[in-house]
Design a protein around this motif. Structure first.
Motif, PDB file in Angstrom:
ATOM      1  N   PHE A 239     -55.644 -46.124  10.348  1.00 32.05           N
ATOM      2  CA  PHE A 239     -54.154 -46.006  10.316  1.00 32.05           C
ATOM      3  C   PHE A 239     -53.885 -44.436  10.525  1.00 32.05           C
ATOM      4  CE2 PHE A 239     -54.487 -49.689   7.733  1.00 32.05           C
ATOM      5  CZ  PHE A 239     -53.350 -50.642   8.093  1.00 32.05           C
ATOM      6  N   VAL A 240     -53.887 -44.078  12.007  1.00 35.56           N
ATOM      7  CA  VAL A 240     -53.452 -42.825  12.433  1.00 35.56           C
ATOM      8  C   VAL A 240     -52.564 -42.658  13.350  1.00 35.56           C
ATOM      9  CG1 VAL A 240     -54.749 -40.926  13.591  1.00 35.56           C
ATOM     10  CG2 VAL A 240     -56.188 -42.606  12.282  1.00 35.56           C
ATOM     11  N   PRO A 241     -51.515 -41.926  13.106  1.00 41.71           N
ATOM     12  CA  PRO A 241     -50.172 -41.950  13.953  1.00 41.71           C
ATOM     13  C   PRO A 241     -50.407 -41.263  15.093  1.00 41.71           C
ATOM     14  CG  PRO A 241     -49.987 -40.910  11.688  1.00 41.71           C
ATOM     15  CD  PRO A 241     -51.272 -41.058  11.989  1.00 41.71           C
ATOM     16  N   GLY A 242     -51.307 -40.299  15.231  1.00 44.32           N
ATOM     17  CA  GLY A 242     -51.639 -39.842  16.641  1.00 44.32           C
ATOM     18  C   GLY A 242     -52.744 -39.106  16.683  1.00 44.32           C
ATOM     19  N   PRO A 243     -53.156 -38.556  17.774  1.00 52.10           N
ATOM     20  CA  PRO A 243     -54.406 -37.879  18.218  1.00 52.10           C
ATOM     21  C   PRO A 243     -54.373 -36.518  17.268  1.00 52.10           C
ATOM     22  CG  PRO A 243     -53.500 -38.490  20.258  1.00 52.10           C
ATOM     23  CD  PRO A 243     -52.469 -38.886  19.101  1.00 52.10           C
ATOM     24  N   ASN A 244     -55.612 -36.218  16.973  1.00 48.06           N
ATOM     25  CA  ASN A 244     -55.631 -34.793  16.054  1.00 48.06           C
ATOM     26  C   ASN A 244     -55.118 -33.625  16.748  1.00 48.06           C
ATOM     27  OD1 ASN A 244     -56.605 -33.248  13.895  1.00 48.06           O
ATOM     28  ND2 ASN A 244     -58.367 -32.420  15.203  1.00 48.06           N
ATOM     29  N   ASN A 245     -54.040 -32.833  16.021  1.00 45.59           N
ATOM     30  CA  ASN A 245     -53.561 -31.778  16.370  1.00 45.59           C
ATOM     31  C   ASN A 245     -52.495 -31.950  17.340  1.00 45.59           C
ATOM     32  OD1 ASN A 245     -54.487 -29.982  14.554  1.00 45.59           O
ATOM     33  ND2 ASN A 245     -56.421 -29.587  16.033  1.00 45.59           N
ATOM     34  N   ALA A 246     -52.196 -33.379  18.041  1.00 47.79           N
ATOM     35  CA  ALA A 246     -51.070 -33.409  19.027  1.00 47.79           C
ATOM     36  C   ALA A 246     -49.779 -33.424  18.614  1.00 47.79           C
ATOM     37  CB  ALA A 246     -51.490 -34.811  19.425  1.00 47.79           C
ATOM     38  N   GLY A 247     -49.638 -33.356  17.178  1.00 46.63           N
ATOM     39  CA  GLY A 247     -48.184 -33.350  16.654  1.00 46.63           C
ATOM     40  C   GLY A 247     -47.223 -34.499  17.030  1.00 46.63           C
ATOM     41  N   THR A 248     -47.757 -35.444  17.726  1.00 45.82           N
ATOM     42  CA  THR A 248     -47.204 -36.831  18.008  1.00 45.82           C
ATOM     43  C   THR A 248     -47.533 -37.844  17.501  1.00 45.82           C
ATOM     44  OG1 THR A 248     -48.525 -37.139  19.982  1.00 45.82           O
ATOM     45  CG2 THR A 248     -46.694 -35.739  20.189  1.00 45.82           C
ATOM     46  N   ALA A 249     -46.754 -39.034  17.438  1.00 46.79           N
ATOM     47  CA  ALA A 249     -47.022 -40.146  16.950  1.00 46.79           C
ATOM     48  C   ALA A 249     -47.581 -41.395  17.921  1.00 46.79           C
ATOM     49  CB  ALA A 249     -46.111 -40.968  16.134  1.00 46.79           C
ATOM     50  N   ASP A 250     -48.427 -41.016  18.864  1.00 46.65           N
ATOM     51  CA  ASP A 250     -48.719 -41.700  19.992  1.00 46.65           C
ATOM     52  C   ASP A 250     -49.117 -43.296  19.674  1.00 46.65           C
ATOM     53  OD1 ASP A 250     -47.702 -39.619  21.556  1.00 46.65           O
ATOM     54  OD2 ASP A 250     -49.688 -39.208  22.271  1.00 46.65           O
ATOM     55  N   TYR A 251     -50.005 -43.051  18.593  1.00 42.97           N
ATOM     56  CA  TYR A 251     -50.454 -44.439  18.177  1.00 42.97           C
ATOM     57  C   TYR A 251     -49.607 -45.572  17.581  1.00 42.97           C
ATOM     58  CZ  TYR A 251     -54.810 -41.902  19.421  1.00 42.97           C
ATOM     59  OH  TYR A 251     -55.918 -40.999  20.080  1.00 42.97           O
ATOM     60  N   ASP A 252     -48.733 -44.611  16.833  1.00 42.55           N
ATOM     61  CA  ASP A 252     -47.545 -45.662  16.045  1.00 42.55           C
ATOM     62  C   ASP A 252     -46.906 -46.013  17.233  1.00 42.55           C
ATOM     63  OD1 ASP A 252     -48.434 -45.150  13.457  1.00 42.55           O
ATOM     64  OD2 ASP A 252     -47.045 -43.535  13.132  1.00 42.55           O
ATOM     65  N   GLN A 253     -46.494 -45.449  18.160  1.00 39.03           N
ATOM     66  CA  GLN A 253     -45.724 -45.992  19.322  1.00 39.03           C
ATOM     67  C   GLN A 253     -46.618 -47.069  19.878  1.00 39.03           C
ATOM     68  OE1 GLN A 253     -42.623 -45.112  19.687  1.00 39.03           O
ATOM     69  NE2 GLN A 253     -42.461 -46.846  21.201  1.00 39.03           N
ATOM     70  N   GLN A 254     -47.689 -47.061  20.225  1.00 35.11           N
ATOM     71  CA  GLN A 254     -48.536 -48.168  20.754  1.00 35.11           C
ATOM     72  C   GLN A 254     -48.534 -49.445  19.794  1.00 35.11           C
ATOM     73  OE1 GLN A 254     -52.558 -47.254  22.065  1.00 35.11           O
ATOM     74  NE2 GLN A 254     -51.904 -45.294  22.630  1.00 35.11           N
ATOM     75  N   LEU A 255     -48.282 -49.343  18.662  1.00 35.88           N
ATOM     76  CA  LEU A 255     -48.138 -50.368  17.672  1.00 35.88           C
ATOM     77  C   LEU A 255     -47.007 -51.020  18.024  1.00 35.88           C
ATOM     78  CD1 LEU A 255     -49.505 -49.472  14.214  1.00 35.88           C
ATOM     79  CD2 LEU A 255     -50.678 -50.700  15.763  1.00 35.88           C
ATOM     80  N   ARG A 256     -45.877 -50.322  18.222  1.00 33.26           N
ATOM     81  CA  ARG A 256     -44.549 -50.962  18.410  1.00 33.26           C
ATOM     82  C   ARG A 256     -44.514 -51.565  19.878  1.00 33.26           C
ATOM     83  NH1 ARG A 256     -43.237 -45.283  16.171  1.00 33.26           N
ATOM     84  NH2 ARG A 256     -42.388 -45.973  14.040  1.00 33.26           N
ATOM     85  N   THR A 257     -45.221 -50.788  20.775  1.00 36.12           N
ATOM     86  CA  THR A 257     -45.052 -51.399  22.205  1.00 36.12           C
ATOM     87  C   THR A 257     -46.050 -52.801  22.034  1.00 36.12           C
ATOM     88  OG1 THR A 257     -45.237 -49.423  23.043  1.00 36.12           O
ATOM     89  CG2 THR A 257     -45.974 -51.268  24.455  1.00 36.12           C
ATOM     90  N   VAL A 258     -47.064 -52.903  21.397  1.00 34.94           N
ATOM     91  CA  VAL A 258     -47.999 -54.063  21.072  1.00 34.94           C
ATOM     92  C   VAL A 258     -46.893 -55.329  20.506  1.00 34.94           C
ATOM     93  CG1 VAL A 258     -49.638 -55.262  19.864  1.00 34.94           C
ATOM     94  CG2 VAL A 258     -50.103 -53.084  20.938  1.00 34.94           C
ATOM     95  N   PHE A 259     -46.266 -54.868  19.487  1.00 38.39           N
ATOM     96  CA  PHE A 259     -45.368 -55.972  18.791  1.00 38.39           C
ATOM     97  C   PHE A 259     -44.061 -56.305  19.646  1.00 38.39           C
ATOM     98  CE2 PHE A 259     -48.044 -55.285  15.290  1.00 38.39           C
ATOM     99  CZ  PHE A 259     -47.984 -56.073  14.423  1.00 38.39           C
ATOM    100  N   GLY A 260     -43.705 -55.389  20.508  1.00 41.68           N
ATOM    101  CA  GLY A 260     -42.702 -55.658  21.621  1.00 41.68           C
ATOM    102  C   GLY A 260     -43.217 -56.671  22.534  1.00 41.68           C
ATOM    103  N   LYS A 261     -44.387 -56.841  22.893  1.00 37.62           N
ATOM    104  CA  LYS A 261     -45.144 -57.792  23.593  1.00 37.62           C
ATOM    105  C   LYS A 261     -45.228 -58.927  22.725  1.00 37.62           C
ATOM    106  CE  LYS A 261     -48.791 -55.668  24.811  1.00 37.62           C
ATOM    107  NZ  LYS A 261     -50.392 -55.309  25.349  1.00 37.62           N
ATOM    108  N   PHE A 262     -45.648 -58.975  21.638  1.00 36.11           N
ATOM    109  CA  PHE A 262     -45.780 -60.219  20.857  1.00 36.11           C
ATOM    110  C   PHE A 262     -44.300 -60.862  20.700  1.00 36.11           C
ATOM    111  CE2 PHE A 262     -49.671 -58.604  17.932  1.00 36.11           C
ATOM    112  CZ  PHE A 262     -50.217 -58.870  18.969  1.00 36.11           C
ATOM    113  N   LYS A 263     -43.463 -60.112  20.441  1.00 39.85           N
ATOM    114  CA  LYS A 263     -41.951 -60.725  20.333  1.00 39.85           C
ATOM    115  C   LYS A 263     -41.601 -61.144  21.704  1.00 39.85           C
ATOM    116  CE  LYS A 263     -37.751 -59.355  18.089  1.00 39.85           C
ATOM    117  NZ  LYS A 263     -36.807 -58.365  17.334  1.00 39.85           N
ATOM    118  N   ALA A 264     -41.641 -60.604  22.717  1.00 40.34           N
ATOM    119  CA  ALA A 264     -41.360 -61.191  23.970  1.00 40.34           C
ATOM    120  C   ALA A 264     -42.050 -62.626  24.207  1.00 40.34           C
ATOM    121  CB  ALA A 264     -41.622 -60.064  24.923  1.00 40.34           C
TER     122      ALA A 264
END
Length: 493
Positions: A239-264
């Motif tokens: 459970f990691v939001p994003g890369p170390n020291n990146a200051g972004t939640a890229d991995y959380d956004q990837q989860l949202r993208t995956v579930f967007g595919k699931f939903k579609a």
């Protein structure tokens, strides 16, 4: 007290097998109120063990969940690692089963923060250590999975590969820790194979050089159409939001993208593979829970936290307008939520599934049917903070337990783990299928539970299970069964 939420690297609240450090702000449950963290008091000269120990004790008195159990007198002549260990409310399976199995200290706070955000010096292969045979002193390392693009991946290492030697030295119960942790970034690994149900040494070797590598926890996703069922499948390894020291939640956004595919895709069933997920940020657990939970919304409670009597009033004072919600975490509003379409949630677990993985299971159970398959999860219903010296003088970092977690029904009864509805084991002497292969033993069982039929050819279920000695995942997670000692002084095998 500073009333403004802030990203605060000294002590970010999280629930994790190795509680992670917050690297980006999202909602207040990831943000600690500015608490009474004690920094170093000496400003000149070399840092002494006594100064470090003073810093340790002062912070433990404030933060530690069992601060009322701290010893009345302490021996500050000990090295910091031993001193920290002397303060802990020790766990004992019989005498003190509710004691502390999880707090630890590390000599380099910078390495601690990086590794707990998924970045570490590694070959990229995660493995588990077994006795080669039940009555043997020989040890094998069986590869659980390999990070894509890592040195091990480029060298051709695969899930299920069996390592028997490092730099020509055979692994045994007497040497496996020192051999695996021997000096040098480049190591030569010797491999074995499975013939019938026997582990047989081969002449094959691979030379692999460890590098600084950032692991992406969103490992694999698929949609299967089997027996008229649309089944979504996700392998999520931390459970990691994003890369170390990146200051972004890229991995959380990837989860949202995956579930967007699931939903579609119109999935009606969901299999979540957390078998090797030791935990992570509560915010990422909340994102995933909000994408899955039936009727999940920001008005519904996902988890509650309990702190010691010292911290509790500071939380209450931090934001008086929140009242009792100072201790509560709510779902997020996620447009790609699939909870209204799926019948139930299947979660694949092993003893490597811990903390935020278990928080997710526990937090969703009041709202939907959650079925676990595999083996019993680790059993971590407590959370920790990362504490470092804000002045930067003391280089140590420590990870004390500071909280206990409950779901919306006030349930927190998983300190011994979640027992699966159906037990499925990954046997030592059985060929393991790739993750995502429908003949993989755990995934195949989930598909059987959903469809009533077996899909693909499943590996034998009567294999041999030899004793487990540890795993590389425990290093990543700060696990209590640590065998990697070079970066975790005081935690010996």
């Amino acid at each position: 007290m500073n009333p403004k939420p802030q990203c605060w690297y000294a002590a970010a609240f999280i629930l994790l097998s190795s509680a992670l450090l917050v690297t980006s702000c999202r909602k207040n449950e990831d943000v600690a109120p500015t608490p009474t963290v004690v920094s170093s008091t000496v400003t000149t000269g070399a840092v002494t063990d006594g100064e470090v120990n003073d810093w340790i004790l002062a912070n433990m008195k404030y933060w530690y969940f069992w601060n009322d159990k701290l010893p009345a007198t302490t021996d500050k002549s000990l090295t910091p690692d031993k001193y920290f260990e002397s303060l802990l409310y020790k766990y004992d399976a019989t005498a003190n089963p509710t004691g502390d199995r999880f707090s630890w200290i590390q000599k380099s706070a910078d390495e601690l923060k990086a590794s707990l955000s998924g970045e570490q010096t590694t070959t990229g292969m995660e493995f588990k250590l077994f006795l080669r045979e039940s009555n043997s002193t020989d040890v094998i390392a069986k590869v659980l999975y390999v990070q894509r693009g890592s040195p091990a991946d480029k060298a051709g290492v695969k899930r299920g590969d069996i390592i028997t030697s490092v730099n020509g030295t055979k692994l045994t119960t007497a040497n496996y820790s020192s051999v695996i942790n021997s000096e040098g970034a480049t190591k030569t690994y010797g491999f074995a194979t499975i013939e019938g149900n026997k582990i047989v040494d081969t002449a094959a070797t691979k030379s692999i050089t460890a590098v600084v590598y950032q692991a992406n926890p969103v490992y694999l996703d698929s949609v299967y159409t089997i027996q008229g069922k649309k089944i979504g499948y996700l392998v999520y390894n931390q459970f990691v939001p994003g890369p170390n020291n990146a200051g972004t939640a890229d991995y959380d956004q990837q989860l949202r993208t995956v579930f967007g595919k699931f939903k579609a895709s119109g999935i009606t069933e969901l299999v979540l593979d957390l078998r090797y997920n030791p935990g992570g940020y509560v915010s990422s657990s909340t994102v995933l829970g909000s994408l899955i939970g039936k009727g999940a919304s920001s008005s519904k409670l996902f988890y509650k936290k309990e702190y010691n009597k010292t911290l509790t009033p500071d939380y209450q004072a931090y934001d008086k307008s929140k009242g009792t919600d100072s201790f509560n975490g709510f779902f997020y509003d996620e447009p790609n939520n699939v909870g209204g379409s799926i019948q139930r949630l299947y979660v694949l677990t092993t003893s490597g599934s811990a903390s935020a993985s278990e928080l997710l299971i526990n937090g969703l159970r009041p709202y939907m049917e959650v079925i676990t398959l595999g083996t019993t999860s680790y059993g971590k219903n407590v959370g920790s903070v990362t504490i470092t010296d804000t002045k930067g003088r003391i280089k140590w970092g420590m990870q004390p337990i500071v909280s206990k977690t409950y779901n919306s029904l006030n349930q927190s009864d998983y300190s011994t783990g979640f027992v699966p509805k159906v037990e499925v084991r990954e046997f030592t002497n059985v060929v393991w299928k790739p993750l995502g292969d429908i003949s993989d033993a755990l995934l195949n069982e989930a598909i059987f539970q959903i469809t009533g039929s077996r899909s693909g050819r499943v590996a034998a279920r009567n294999g041999i299970e030899t004793p487990v000695l540890g795993s590389s995942i425990e290093r990543k997670a700060g696990g209590s069964n640590m065998f990697f000692t070079e970066n975790l002084p005081g935690l010996n095998p």
